[in-house]
Design a protein around this motif. Structure first.
Motif, PDB file in Angstrom:
ATOM      1  N   GLY A   1       0.791  -1.225   0.000  1.00  0.00           N
ATOM      2  CA  GLY A   1       0.000   0.000   0.000  1.00  0.00           C
ATOM      3  C   GLY A   1       0.822   1.272   0.000  1.00  0.00           C
ATOM      4  O   GLY A   1       0.275   2.367  -0.203  1.00  0.00           O
ATOM      5  N   ARG A   2       2.143   1.156   0.199  1.00  0.00           N
ATOM      6  CA  ARG A   2       3.013   2.336   0.248  1.00  0.00           C
ATOM      7  C   ARG A   2       4.000   2.357  -0.906  1.00  0.00           C
ATOM      8  O   ARG A   2       5.028   3.022  -0.845  1.00  0.00           O
ATOM      9  CB  ARG A   2       3.777   2.370   1.578  1.00  0.00           C
ATOM     10  N   CYS A   3       3.680   1.635  -1.975  1.00  0.00           N
ATOM     11  CA  CYS A   3       4.599   1.578  -3.107  1.00  0.00           C
ATOM     12  C   CYS A   3       3.821   1.490  -4.415  1.00  0.00           C
ATOM     13  O   CYS A   3       2.858   0.729  -4.521  1.00  0.00           O
ATOM     14  CB  CYS A   3       5.530   0.372  -2.987  1.00  0.00           C
ATOM     15  N   GLN A   4       4.261   2.264  -5.398  1.00  0.00           N
ATOM     16  CA  GLN A   4       3.723   2.167  -6.749  1.00  0.00           C
ATOM     17  C   GLN A   4       4.832   1.666  -7.656  1.00  0.00           C
ATOM     18  O   GLN A   4       5.933   2.231  -7.683  1.00  0.00           O
ATOM     19  CB  GLN A   4       3.206   3.515  -7.253  1.00  0.00           C
ATOM     20  N   VAL A   5       4.543   0.599  -8.392  1.00  0.00           N
ATOM     21  CA  VAL A   5       5.523   0.022  -9.303  1.00  0.00           C
ATOM     22  C   VAL A   5       5.327   0.627 -10.688  1.00  0.00           C
ATOM     23  O   VAL A   5       4.221   0.618 -11.231  1.00  0.00           O
ATOM     24  CB  VAL A   5       5.382  -1.516  -9.367  1.00  0.00           C
ATOM     25  N   HIS A   6       6.409   1.162 -11.249  1.00  0.00           N
ATOM     26  CA  HIS A   6       6.387   1.735 -12.593  1.00  0.00           C
ATOM     27  C   HIS A   6       7.157   0.785 -13.512  1.00  0.00           C
ATOM     28  O   HIS A   6       8.393   0.742 -13.472  1.00  0.00           O
ATOM     29  CB  HIS A   6       7.032   3.122 -12.601  1.00  0.00           C
ATOM     30  N   HIS A   7       6.427   0.005 -14.316  1.00  0.00           N
ATOM     31  CA  HIS A   7       7.039  -0.996 -15.176  1.00  0.00           C
ATOM     32  C   HIS A   7       7.395  -0.355 -16.509  1.00  0.00           C
ATOM     33  O   HIS A   7       6.515   0.091 -17.247  1.00  0.00           O
ATOM     34  CB  HIS A   7       6.066  -2.161 -15.380  1.00  0.00           C
ATOM     35  N   GLY A   8       8.687  -0.302 -16.812  1.00  0.00           N
ATOM     36  CA  GLY A   8       9.121   0.276 -18.075  1.00  0.00           C
ATOM     37  C   GLY A   8      10.436   1.010 -17.927  1.00  0.00           C
ATOM     38  O   GLY A   8      11.072   1.002 -16.877  1.00  0.00           O
ATOM     39  N   ASP A   9      10.855   1.657 -19.002  1.00  0.00           N
ATOM     40  CA  ASP A   9      12.108   2.406 -19.059  1.00  0.00           C
ATOM     41  C   ASP A   9      11.966   3.672 -18.212  1.00  0.00           C
ATOM     42  O   ASP A   9      11.112   4.520 -18.497  1.00  0.00           O
ATOM     43  CB  ASP A   9      12.399   2.771 -20.518  1.00  0.00           C
ATOM     44  N   ASN A  10      12.801   3.828 -17.188  1.00  0.00           N
ATOM     45  CA  ASN A  10      12.637   4.984 -16.297  1.00  0.00           C
ATOM     46  C   ASN A  10      12.954   6.305 -16.985  1.00  0.00           C
ATOM     47  O   ASN A  10      12.588   7.368 -16.479  1.00  0.00           O
ATOM     48  CB  ASN A  10      13.469   4.818 -15.014  1.00  0.00           C
ATOM     49  N   ARG A  11      13.615   6.256 -18.143  1.00  0.00           N
ATOM     50  CA  ARG A  11      13.874   7.489 -18.878  1.00  0.00           C
ATOM     51  C   ARG A  11      12.580   8.088 -19.445  1.00  0.00           C
ATOM     52  O   ARG A  11      12.540   9.258 -19.813  1.00  0.00           O
ATOM     53  CB  ARG A  11      14.887   7.232 -20.000  1.00  0.00           C
ATOM     54  N   GLN A  12      11.535   7.249 -19.497  1.00  0.00           N
ATOM     55  CA  GLN A  12      10.221   7.714 -19.964  1.00  0.00           C
ATOM     56  C   GLN A  12       9.276   7.995 -18.791  1.00  0.00           C
ATOM     57  O   GLN A  12       8.078   8.214 -18.992  1.00  0.00           O
ATOM     58  CB  GLN A  12       9.586   6.646 -20.875  1.00  0.00           C
ATOM     59  N   LEU A  13       9.804   7.989 -17.587  1.00  0.00           N
ATOM     60  CA  LEU A  13       8.977   8.181 -16.394  1.00  0.00           C
ATOM     61  C   LEU A  13       8.320   9.562 -16.396  1.00  0.00           C
ATOM     62  O   LEU A  13       8.975  10.573 -16.652  1.00  0.00           O
ATOM     63  CB  LEU A  13       9.861   8.016 -15.146  1.00  0.00           C
ATOM     64  N   GLU A  14       7.026   9.596 -16.127  1.00  0.00           N
ATOM     65  CA  GLU A  14       6.287  10.856 -16.166  1.00  0.00           C
ATOM     66  C   GLU A  14       6.275  11.588 -14.825  1.00  0.00           C
ATOM     67  O   GLU A  14       5.741  12.687 -14.733  1.00  0.00           O
ATOM     68  CB  GLU A  14       4.842  10.596 -16.634  1.00  0.00           C
ATOM     69  N   LEU A  15       6.836  10.997 -13.795  1.00  0.00           N
ATOM     70  CA  LEU A  15       6.863  11.651 -12.486  1.00  0.00           C
ATOM     71  C   LEU A  15       7.707  12.922 -12.535  1.00  0.00           C
ATOM     72  O   LEU A  15       8.756  12.961 -13.196  1.00  0.00           O
ATOM     73  CB  LEU A  15       7.438  10.709 -11.424  1.00  0.00           C
ATOM     74  N   ARG A  16       7.279  13.932 -11.816  1.00  0.00           N
ATOM     75  CA  ARG A  16       8.019  15.181 -11.684  1.00  0.00           C
ATOM     76  C   ARG A  16       7.807  15.721 -10.272  1.00  0.00           C
ATOM     77  O   ARG A  16       6.716  15.601  -9.707  1.00  0.00           O
ATOM     78  CB  ARG A  16       7.524  16.255 -12.682  1.00  0.00           C
ATOM     79  N   ASP A  17       8.844  16.330  -9.710  1.00  0.00           N
ATOM     80  CA  ASP A  17       8.674  17.143  -8.504  1.00  0.00           C
ATOM     81  C   ASP A  17       7.983  16.392  -7.359  1.00  0.00           C
ATOM     82  O   ASP A  17       7.067  16.885  -6.733  1.00  0.00           O
ATOM     83  CB  ASP A  17       7.869  18.408  -8.891  1.00  0.00           C
ATOM     84  N   VAL A  18       8.443  15.146  -7.077  1.00  0.00           N
ATOM     85  CA  VAL A  18       7.760  14.350  -6.047  1.00  0.00           C
ATOM     86  C   VAL A  18       8.684  13.838  -4.950  1.00  0.00           C
ATOM     87  O   VAL A  18       8.227  13.493  -3.855  1.00  0.00           O
ATOM     88  CB  VAL A  18       7.029  13.131  -6.666  1.00  0.00           C
ATOM     89  N   ALA A  19      10.002  13.758  -5.220  1.00  0.00           N
ATOM     90  CA  ALA A  19      10.877  12.966  -4.358  1.00  0.00           C
ATOM     91  C   ALA A  19      11.694  13.796  -3.371  1.00  0.00           C
ATOM     92  O   ALA A  19      12.250  14.841  -3.709  1.00  0.00           O
ATOM     93  CB  ALA A  19      11.828  12.135  -5.211  1.00  0.00           C
ATOM     94  N   ASP A  20      11.759  13.288  -2.148  1.00  0.00           N
ATOM     95  CA  ASP A  20      12.696  13.805  -1.150  1.00  0.00           C
ATOM     96  C   ASP A  20      14.044  13.088  -1.261  1.00  0.00           C
ATOM     97  O   ASP A  20      15.064  13.572  -0.759  1.00  0.00           O
ATOM     98  CB  ASP A  20      12.156  13.573   0.264  1.00  0.00           C
TER      99      ASP A  20
END
Length: 414
Positions: A256-275
């Protein structure tokens, strides 16, 4: 075997005396001799030193067939394996074949994973399935597999052959964390245990973390289970590793505390989220640096854990390779402009730069400057990067070390 035959009334004082003088031969057991006495085994080469006090009378006797001690009777798995193979091969046994027998292996539950160079001599082939049954029996395993070279497919896929058994799925426990994976499809690196223990102790409570090379959860799980990260985005493009990762999240109750992103991380759509961002890829995680900069929180920044293999010249004796555990809480900070603070004395101990090999420090400074440039270009404003820690995980090859750089990245406020 020379032994001191003593009366039962002085047996234990006599034994204690022999132990104190280091005269007792522990390869053999105490045993009864005629006349109601007990023989204590004495090291033959130290027989001239045998001088018992007068209150401990004894006489020397020669025992032709002494009884081995229980400890001497215990065989190591490697010894048992060689003995079984000698018995199996009989007159065909040779030193050349003995060099082919492994002395170490990985154990995952009831499966033993042999090294790549095990049993490669063609002479083993004539034994057929009986060879693997014998090896498994000697090592206390139900299944056997043999490692091969890691496939050059960009996914760190192993080349593992299942020798005995139908299923390659195993379970492994590290630091109270359960990992399950298929040894024929996924890598597991026991040599990274020190880094997994280190990240498990980091203060991540309330933080959002992005793990750009999650694999089966080597670092994702310690961050969630022990370091108390609030949420982890785990990125992985190997479908076999993703399957194991999803199972491992459920096994450890943190799905419940993890989202798995399957694929090439260079195409990752995440922005401005990480500490915090983990870049756990060797020999280099450089392709992930732009992604790491994009996912860091642009208003507050955070910490990058950057893995890399660094080539090191043979170090002079005066340069120490590692920072002692007691010093890890008082590491110096160095700016990305290369102007590090001069080493200072802290309770008689020198700080980080004085104890890190020059090649390691140069790599860390170069990386810090590169990351600083990427962040400034991305956000259109100055950023500051500071070296928090350089961790030597293991020696990867002669003069090559797997390092981790903890790099703090913060926007420069107006």
């Amino acid at each position: 075997c020379m032994a001191g035959a003593v009366d039962l009334t002085v047996l234990w004082p006599c034994r204690e005396h022999l132990e104190e003088e280091q005269l007792l031969d522990r390869r053999y057991r105490l045993q009864k001799v005629p006349g109601g006495c007990v023989a204590l085994p004495v090291l033959e080469e130290k027989l001239s030193q045998l001088q018992l006090p007068q209150e401990m009378p004894c006489e020397l006797v020669w025992i032709q067939d002494p009884i081995p001690s229980r400890a001497a009777c215990r065989q190591t798995p490697a010894q048992k394996l060689r003995e079984e193979l000698r018995r199996l091969l009989g007159e065909s046994w040779s030193e050349k074949l003995e060099r082919d027998v492994p002395r170490a292996w990985q154990r995952h539950g009831d499966l033993v994973l042999l090294s790549e160079d095990s049993f490669r001599n063609v002479s083993w082939e004539k034994l057929g399935p009986v060879l693997w049954e014998t090896v498994a029996s000697a090592l206390g395993a139900q299944r056997l597999a043999r490692q091969g070279k890691v496939l050059p497919n960009g996914m760190r896929s192993p080349s593992v052959t299942l020798l005995l058994g139908q299923d390659g799925w195993v379970e492994h426990v590290d630091n109270g964390i359960r990992y399950t994976f298929d040894v024929t499809k996924c890598m597991f690196s026991p040599g990274n245990i020190t880094e997994k223990l280190r990240v498990a102790s980091l203060p991540c409570s309330g933080e959002v973390l992005v793990d750009l090379y999650a694999g089966i959860g080597y670092f994702t799980l310690p961050f969630l289970v022990h370091a108390a990260a609030a949420f982890v985005h785990a990125c992985e493009w190997n479908s076999h590793a993703v399957e194991a990762l999803r199972r491992n999240l459920v096994l450890n109750g943190v799905q419940g505390r993890c989202q798995v992103h399957h694929g090439d991380n260079r195409q990752l759509e995440l922005r401005d989220v990480a500490d915090r961002v983990n870049l756990g890829l060797i020999p280099s995680s450089e392709e992930g640096w732009p992604v790491a900069c994009r996912v860091l929180k642009k208003s507050t920044g955070g910490v990058l854990h950057i893995h890399h293999n660094v080539e090191t010249l043979p170090a002079p004796a005066l340069i120490q390779a590692l920072v002692p555990q007691t010093e890890q809480g008082c590491l110096e900070r160095a700016g990305s402009d290369g102007e590090a603070q001069h080493p200072v004395e802290d309770g008689g101990k020198q700080t980080l730069r004085a104890r890190i090999r020059p090649e390691w420090w140069r790599w860390a400074e170069t990386t810090a400057a590169r990351i600083q440039g990427l962040l400034a270009e991305l956000h259109g404003q100055p950023w500051h990067t500071s070296i928090l820690h350089i961790e030597a995980v293991k020696s990867y090859a002669p003069h090559v070390h797997h390092l981790v750089l903890d790099l703090e990245c913060r926007p420069v406020l107006p």
